[in-house]
Scaffold this motif. Sequence first.
Motif, PDB file in Angstrom:
ATOM      1  N   PRO A   1      -0.265   0.330  -9.529  1.00 15.58           N
ATOM      2  CA  PRO A   1      -1.287   1.391  -9.434  1.00 15.58           C
ATOM      3  C   PRO A   1      -1.883   1.681 -10.815  1.00 15.58           C
ATOM      4  O   PRO A   1      -1.187   1.630 -11.839  1.00 15.58           O
TER       5      PRO A   1
ATOM      6  N   ALA B   1       1.722  -5.882  -7.160  1.00 13.80           N
ATOM      7  CA  ALA B   1       0.669  -4.862  -7.271  1.00 13.80           C
ATOM      8  C   ALA B   1       1.148  -3.731  -8.170  1.00 13.80           C
ATOM      9  O   ALA B   1       2.350  -3.433  -8.216  1.00 13.80           O
TER      10      ALA B   1
ATOM     11  N   MET C   1       2.187   1.697  -3.446  1.00 14.31           N
ATOM     12  CA  MET C   1       1.137   2.166  -4.359  1.00 14.31           C
ATOM     13  C   MET C   1       0.870   3.648  -4.156  1.00 14.31           C
ATOM     14  O   MET C   1       0.542   4.370  -5.115  1.00 14.31           O
TER      15      MET C   1
ATOM     16  N   LYS D   1       0.828  -1.209   0.000  1.00 13.64           N
ATOM     17  CA  LYS D   1       0.000   0.000   0.000  1.00 13.64           C
ATOM     18  C   LYS D   1       0.863   1.260   0.000  1.00 13.64           C
ATOM     19  O   LYS D   1       0.559   2.243  -0.688  1.00 13.64           O
TER      20      LYS D   1
ATOM     21  N   SER E   1      -3.838  -6.039  -8.075  1.00 17.66           N
ATOM     22  CA  SER E   1      -2.851  -6.886  -7.372  1.00 17.66           C
ATOM     23  C   SER E   1      -3.052  -8.348  -7.749  1.00 17.66           C
ATOM     24  O   SER E   1      -4.141  -8.765  -8.138  1.00 17.66           O
TER      25      SER E   1
ATOM     26  N   ARG F   1       5.050   0.279  -9.147  1.00 17.92           N
ATOM     27  CA  ARG F   1       4.759  -1.144  -9.157  1.00 17.92           C
ATOM     28  C   ARG F   1       5.728  -1.828  -8.195  1.00 17.92           C
ATOM     29  O   ARG F   1       6.912  -1.524  -8.173  1.00 17.92           O
TER      30      ARG F   1
ATOM     31  N   VAL G   1      -5.907  -0.008  -7.415  1.00 14.81           N
ATOM     32  CA  VAL G   1      -4.705  -0.870  -7.354  1.00 14.81           C
ATOM     33  C   VAL G   1      -5.091  -2.248  -7.835  1.00 14.81           C
ATOM     34  O   VAL G   1      -6.048  -2.864  -7.336  1.00 14.81           O
TER      35      VAL G   1
END
Length: 441
Positions: free
Chosen positions: A108, A106, A84, A81, A116, A89, A114
């Motif tokens: 963005p 993940a 992101m 998180k 993932s 990435r 997002v």
Amino acid sequence: MRLALRTGVRWKISLAIAAVGALIAVALSLVVHNAARVSMLDNARDVQVERLQFAQRWYESSREPRFGTKLNDPALPEELKDSMANGRRATYVSEHRGGVPDVWAAAPLGNGDVLSLHTRFTDRSAAIMDEVDRALVIGSVSVVFGGCALGVLIGGQLSRRLRKAAAAAGKVAQGNTEVRVRDAVGGVVRDETDELARAVDAMTDALQERLEAERRVTADIAHELRTPVTGLLTAAELLPPGRPSELVRDRAQAMRTLVEDVLEVARLDSAAERAELQEIALGEFVSRRVALLHPDAVVRVVHESWVNTDPRRLERILGNLLGNAAKHGRAPFEVTVEGRVVRVRDHGPGFPEALLKEGPSRFRTGSSDRAGRGHGLGLTIAAGQARVLGARLTFRNAHQDGGAIAVLWLPEHAPTATGSFPVVQLPDVGARPVPRSRSRR
């Protein structure tokens, strides 16, 4: 009391090599295990990124997450998180205690969402890691056992050389100065054992030269004293009768005896004496000689035996043992013949501890209760004559009734004229008549 743990050089070297091998094997195993794990996890991250990129292109065209991807997954790790939020990435591996790790990827999207992808570490990769770990364990165990075997081989060779050196040094300590430790060690490779052997040989040669010099000095002094002592004894015979004359003659005779004993010890130390062998019935011979040397002694023949020995030297040994018993012990005096073994016992205070530990020594008479008089030459001469006969003379004290016991062990084969022993075993003389056991006073 401090306990001493005795271990051989072989096992010490083996354990040292095995311990070093185990440490190296463990260290290398950890390094290889971690390197393989990191490499496989990096490969899993790359694969996960490629899958996510393909799924992202599909999502951008169809607006529908496919291939296991999720949009705004609430289980997304906090680390991803944060990445992101920075618009990058990223991948993440979550470890589980005792389990297979999870691999996350993940990316963005332009609208703040997002995308993932979450998969577990493949079973095939886990199986490969298990195989790697198993191979590392087997290799480590093999290294340890191989180190043990190598240590036993190297240490065994060194231990054998040291044992040979110790055995040769023991023979030198027993008086066999012809033995060379370097020759006994042998071997082609030169190491510290050879240096030790050469040092022991050099020490033996130096001690032998010193002992030989002392023997020559003693023999020369005794030889030079023979003429004046003989003249003194002759002059004492010309003195008028009386107590002073008797004292002079006794002291002159004692000095003459001492000089003769010193000369005999010097001849025995030179190792040039040779036995003149005759075959005799040991029990009968001992009975006749003891009756002349010490009529008060009790002779007991338990078992008669024919021996090949030097009667003159055997009589000298018996005379010295009986003389020592009469001088330092107490009656009754007992002489026992059993086969080739002759025992002389008295009932006095026993031999001194120093004599029992180190054997007879010239001019050392031991404790005053038993050997405070004399010069310590009688037992020394007896032991030297026993060596010429190839016999063994031992000393011990009786524990029950008290007293000293000297035991003469005559050999089965007498020494040859060169001082050695015959190699071929001759048949035992069993056809001769054997006198019966008897006791004689």
